[in-house]
Design a protein around this motif. Sequence first.
Motif, PDB file in Angstrom:
ATOM      1  N   TYR A  80      27.084  -7.752   1.996  1.00  0.00           N
ATOM      2  CA  TYR A  80      28.451  -7.460   1.585  1.00  0.00           C
ATOM      3  C   TYR A  80      29.350  -8.664   1.808  1.00  0.00           C
ATOM      4  O   TYR A  80      30.225  -8.977   1.010  1.00  0.00           O
ATOM      5  N   ASN A  83      28.825 -11.250  -0.987  1.00  0.00           N
ATOM      6  CA  ASN A  83      29.365 -10.797  -2.275  1.00  0.00           C
ATOM      7  C   ASN A  83      30.877 -10.979  -2.318  1.00  0.00           C
ATOM      8  O   ASN A  83      31.445 -11.307  -3.352  1.00  0.00           O
ATOM      9  N   THR A 112      29.333 -12.728 -11.093  1.00  0.00           N
ATOM     10  CA  THR A 112      28.524 -13.165  -9.950  1.00  0.00           C
ATOM     11  C   THR A 112      28.267 -12.027  -8.978  1.00  0.00           C
ATOM     12  O   THR A 112      29.193 -11.285  -8.603  1.00  0.00           O
ATOM     13  N   ARG A 113      27.004 -11.921  -8.561  1.00  0.00           N
ATOM     14  CA  ARG A 113      26.636 -10.990  -7.494  1.00  0.00           C
ATOM     15  C   ARG A 113      25.742 -11.720  -6.498  1.00  0.00           C
ATOM     16  O   ARG A 113      24.763 -12.365  -6.898  1.00  0.00           O
ATOM     17  N   GLU A 115      23.555 -11.254  -2.816  1.00  0.00           N
ATOM     18  CA  GLU A 115      23.016 -10.246  -1.904  1.00  0.00           C
ATOM     19  C   GLU A 115      21.875 -10.810  -1.083  1.00  0.00           C
ATOM     20  O   GLU A 115      21.119 -11.683  -1.523  1.00  0.00           O
ATOM     21  N   THR A 126      22.867 -13.593  -8.598  1.00  0.00           N
ATOM     22  CA  THR A 126      22.597 -13.083  -9.943  1.00  0.00           C
ATOM     23  C   THR A 126      23.847 -13.237 -10.790  1.00  0.00           C
ATOM     24  O   THR A 126      24.928 -12.770 -10.411  1.00  0.00           O
TER      25      THR A 126
END
Length: 335
Positions: A80, A83, A112-113, A115, A126
């Motif tokens: 979290y 992110n 954008t992600r 993790e 990703t």
Amino acid sequence: MREIRYADAGMDMKKLVLCFAQKLWIAVAAALAGAVAGGLVYLAVSVVPEAERQYQAMAKVYLDFAADETGEVYQEYNGYTWNDLMATDPILDVTMQYLPEDYTREEVAAATRAEILSDLRLLTITITTHDIDRCNAILEATGRSLVDRGNTAKEFRQITVIQKTEAALVTADSRMAQAVMIGLVLAAALTLLGMMFVYVLDDRIMVAADLRQVTDVPFVGYTGVCERLQKDYEANLAYLRKKRKIVVLSVQQGESVAEGKWQELCEAEGVVLEVPYRKMHAVYLGYLIEMLAVRECPLAGIAIAGAQERFLHRYYGRESRANGGKDTTSDISSE
């Protein structure tokens, strides 16, 4: 004459099965057509327009953490946290520096992600966009921004991009097999229901049992079929003629009795009505019987002309092969 009541007539299951067997190809063809239609519908729904297609690119980033006094620095960087960090100024500002001016902060942040999947030292980035070139560009800029972050932030010794993929089209799980099966089953079921509906409404005369919907007059036999059935019919007709004067009346569906024929019928002591196989409807047969009753022409019996021999053999059953290997029909004239 018996009043016609189809609701009380019951259903001849053997006749139903035989009629369905003759038209089974319709259900098979409909099922195949339904399978093809199901596949085409699935393709039409599943093919995404060019403007709405999504592309994804991924990168694996190795985080080499620096130790602090407590040694707990890693725990601040969970999935979290990363992110959220990717959209903050320290990282996003640098990312934007590596992109052309037509890119916006909102676009990059939404695409954008970040993790942590298992190892706290391995970060997965990703990027998802609707354009393959912009997807690759954002991933490249994000990777360079993280490398810079590793060189400037005290929490890290180094950040390294260890793996990167090119943007590729996001494809949904194929449900083609399910769509084809649903189309096949629905088409087959609807076709069979339609055939059942048509059968219930079809009152054409095929066998002696169909005559019972209309009248209690004896069934004389089948004529114009095979030698055995023809002999049975002629024998029954000869028996009736021994007792009284019999006139045979052959009438087609929708055909009226010629006025000159009525005198002969009225003078006779009995009328044997010949109706065509599968071409005379029960309601019209009822009409003819009423016309005979009005003219006081006694109805002695009814025969079915030109029946399908193969259907009758299956309906009534066959004797074992005998008489030189020829099939003969047993008990056909017993109704």
